[in-house]
Design an enzyme around this catalytic site. Structure first.
Site, PDB file in Angstrom:
ATOM      1  N   THR A 173       0.843  -1.197   0.000  1.00 11.13           N
ATOM      2  CA  THR A 173       0.000   0.000   0.000  1.00 11.13           C
ATOM      3  C   THR A 173       0.880   1.250   0.000  1.00 11.13           C
ATOM      4  O   THR A 173       0.604   2.223  -0.720  1.00 11.13           O
ATOM      5  CB  THR A 173      -0.956  -0.003   1.214  1.00 11.13           C
ATOM      6  OG1 THR A 173      -1.504  -1.316   1.367  1.00 11.13           O
ATOM      7  CG2 THR A 173      -2.079   0.993   1.040  1.00 11.13           C
ATOM      8  N   ASP A 186       1.684   5.099   6.606  1.00 12.15           N
ATOM      9  CA  ASP A 186       2.060   3.678   6.574  1.00 12.15           C
ATOM     10  C   ASP A 186       0.809   2.811   6.484  1.00 12.15           C
ATOM     11  O   ASP A 186      -0.292   3.267   6.804  1.00 12.15           O
ATOM     12  CB  ASP A 186       2.867   3.326   7.833  1.00 12.15           C
ATOM     13  CG  ASP A 186       3.632   2.014   7.691  1.00 12.15           C
ATOM     14  OD1 ASP A 186       3.555   1.367   6.621  1.00 12.15           O
ATOM     15  OD2 ASP A 186       4.326   1.630   8.652  1.00 12.15           O
ATOM     16  N   GLY A 187       1.001   1.587   6.081  1.00 15.86           N
ATOM     17  CA  GLY A 187      -0.077   0.604   6.015  1.00 15.86           C
ATOM     18  C   GLY A 187      -0.186  -0.173   7.317  1.00 15.86           C
ATOM     19  O   GLY A 187       0.437   0.177   8.325  1.00 15.86           O
ATOM     20  N   ALA A 188      -0.961  -1.239   7.293  1.00 14.84           N
ATOM     21  CA  ALA A 188      -1.099  -2.116   8.465  1.00 14.84           C
ATOM     22  C   ALA A 188      -1.612  -3.474   8.007  1.00 14.84           C
ATOM     23  O   ALA A 188      -2.197  -3.599   6.925  1.00 14.84           O
ATOM     24  CB  ALA A 188      -2.065  -1.515   9.484  1.00 14.84           C
ATOM     25  N   GLY A 219       4.013  -7.357   8.883  1.00 15.85           N
ATOM     26  CA  GLY A 219       3.925  -8.401   7.862  1.00 15.85           C
ATOM     27  C   GLY A 219       5.118  -8.344   6.916  1.00 15.85           C
ATOM     28  O   GLY A 219       5.594  -9.371   6.433  1.00 15.85           O
ATOM     29  N   GLU A 243       9.324   1.126  11.749  1.00 14.68           N
ATOM     30  CA  GLU A 243       7.991   1.741  11.625  1.00 14.68           C
ATOM     31  C   GLU A 243       7.540   2.305  12.971  1.00 14.68           C
ATOM     32  O   GLU A 243       6.997   3.412  13.041  1.00 14.68           O
ATOM     33  CB  GLU A 243       6.991   0.698  11.104  1.00 14.68           C
ATOM     34  CG  GLU A 243       7.262   0.319   9.657  1.00 14.68           C
ATOM     35  CD  GLU A 243       6.445  -0.840   9.139  1.00 14.68           C
ATOM     36  OE1 GLU A 243       6.335  -0.970   7.914  1.00 14.68           O
ATOM     37  OE2 GLU A 243       5.911  -1.629   9.944  1.00 14.68           O
ATOM     38  N   LYS A 296      -8.482  -5.225   6.024  1.00 13.83           N
ATOM     39  CA  LYS A 296      -7.624  -5.145   7.218  1.00 13.83           C
ATOM     40  C   LYS A 296      -8.403  -4.850   8.512  1.00 13.83           C
ATOM     41  O   LYS A 296      -7.832  -4.860   9.589  1.00 13.83           O
ATOM     42  CB  LYS A 296      -6.555  -4.048   7.031  1.00 13.83           C
ATOM     43  CG  LYS A 296      -5.747  -4.148   5.748  1.00 13.83           C
ATOM     44  CD  LYS A 296      -4.849  -5.357   5.744  1.00 13.83           C
ATOM     45  CE  LYS A 296      -3.971  -5.484   4.512  1.00 13.83           C
ATOM     46  NZ  LYS A 296      -2.935  -4.526   4.367  1.00 13.83           N
TER      47      LYS A 296
HETATM   48  C1  5RP Z   1       5.399  -3.822   7.004  1.00  9.31           C
HETATM   49  C2  5RP Z   1       4.042  -3.475   7.458  1.00  9.31           C
HETATM   50  C3  5RP Z   1       3.021  -3.157   6.413  1.00  9.31           C
HETATM   51  O1  5RP Z   1       2.483  -1.909   6.676  1.00  9.31           O
HETATM   52  C4  5RP Z   1       1.951  -4.193   6.449  1.00  9.31           C
HETATM   53  O2  5RP Z   1       2.532  -5.482   6.308  1.00  9.31           O
HETATM   54  C5  5RP Z   1       0.902  -3.975   5.369  1.00  9.31           C
HETATM   55  O3  5RP Z   1       1.456  -4.217   4.128  1.00  9.31           O
HETATM   56  P1  5RP Z   1       0.595  -4.161   2.794  1.00  9.31           P
HETATM   57  O4  5RP Z   1       0.294  -2.722   2.527  1.00  9.31           O
HETATM   58  O5  5RP Z   1       1.499  -4.790   1.750  1.00  9.31           O
HETATM   59  O6  5RP Z   1      -0.654  -4.984   3.000  1.00  9.31           O
HETATM   60  O7  5RP Z   1       3.743  -3.412   8.623  1.00  9.31           O
HETATM   61  O8  5RP Z   1       6.231  -4.158   8.070  1.00  9.31           O
END
Ligand code: 5RP
Length: 217
Positions: A31, A81-83, A96, A103, A121
């Site tokens: 993301t 950032d994503g999650a 992940g 982060e 999510k």
């Molecule tokens: C990396 C993370 C990412 O934000 C999390 O894994 C989400 O990733 P994606 O946007 O590919 O679903 O915490 O350490």
């Protein structure tokens, strides 16, 4: 709409919060990669960015962003950032992609943390996604035993070393009804660098892409 399309939509929504001359923290993952692509196409000129991983650094440099050392920047205006999961209180599981420690450092140094996700999510209670825990290599077995004592089932992430030279244990079946307390307990285990719970410092805003548009939580 494809999941990739949702990532692009939420990346565009996040971009509306980014201004010329900003010092930006940038997370890691697919993301965030969509966000970096949109940032590159936007013409926005940042003062610079602090990156949460080697992969993000490479991508930021490729679009001409100066990647800065957090020790020199001081606090950042905004972190994007994503999650892997989020709940109604904007508490997160992250890691992940294995970048959880940097982060968490950047989240702690940022005045505002906007988390960008698609609706897959969202959870009622954190913990369907195995909780990543970054561990100093010599403490792997000790930490695994302690995590088992907390009710979890840790599993070593195979063939993976973090950007900090450490290991990841992915932990299933922890009771995360009180994620603040579990974050504290796990982070106190000797040899744990940090766990992927972002409960003490949740996101300030979650932007969630759905089929019918962007929701702000
Ligand atoms: C990396 C993370 C990412 O934000 C999390 O894994 C989400 O990733 P994606 O946007 O590919 O679903 O915490 O350490």
């Amino acid at each position: 709409m494809s999941q990739q399309r949702l990532k692009i939509e939420v990346a565009r929504a996040a971009l509306k919060h980014v201004e010329d001359g900003m010092l930006l923290g940038v997370g890691t993952g697919s993301t965030v990669n969509a966000f970096i692509d949109e940032l590159g196409a936007s013409g926005i000129r940042l003062e610079g960015a602090v990156s949460s991983s080697d992969a993000t650094t490479e991508k930021l440099k490729a679009i001409g962003v100066d990647v800065l050392d957090l020790n020199r920047t001081g606090d950042l205006a905004l972190y994007i950032d994503g999650a892997d999961e989020f709940d109604a209180h904007r508490r997160l599981i992250k890691g992940g992609g294995g970048a959880l420690t940097r982060e968490k450092i950047i989240a702690g140094a940022s005045k505002r943390f906007i988390c960008i996700v698609d609706e897959s999510k969202r959870v009622n209670i954190l913990g369907e996604f195995p909780l990543p825990v970054e561990v100093i290599p010599m403490a792997r077995s000790l930490v695994a035993r302690k995590l088992t004592g907390l009710g979890g089932q840790p599993e070593l992430r195979e063939d993976f070393t973090t950007d900090n030279g450490n290991l990841i244990l992915d932990v299933r079946n922890l009771d995360l009804v009180d994620p603040v307390s579990m974050e504290t307990k796990i982070n106190q285990i000797p040899g744990v660098v940090t766990c992927g719970l972002f409960a003490h410092r949740p996101a300030d805003v979650v932007l969630m892409a759905t089929e019918s548009g962007i929701e702000t939580i």
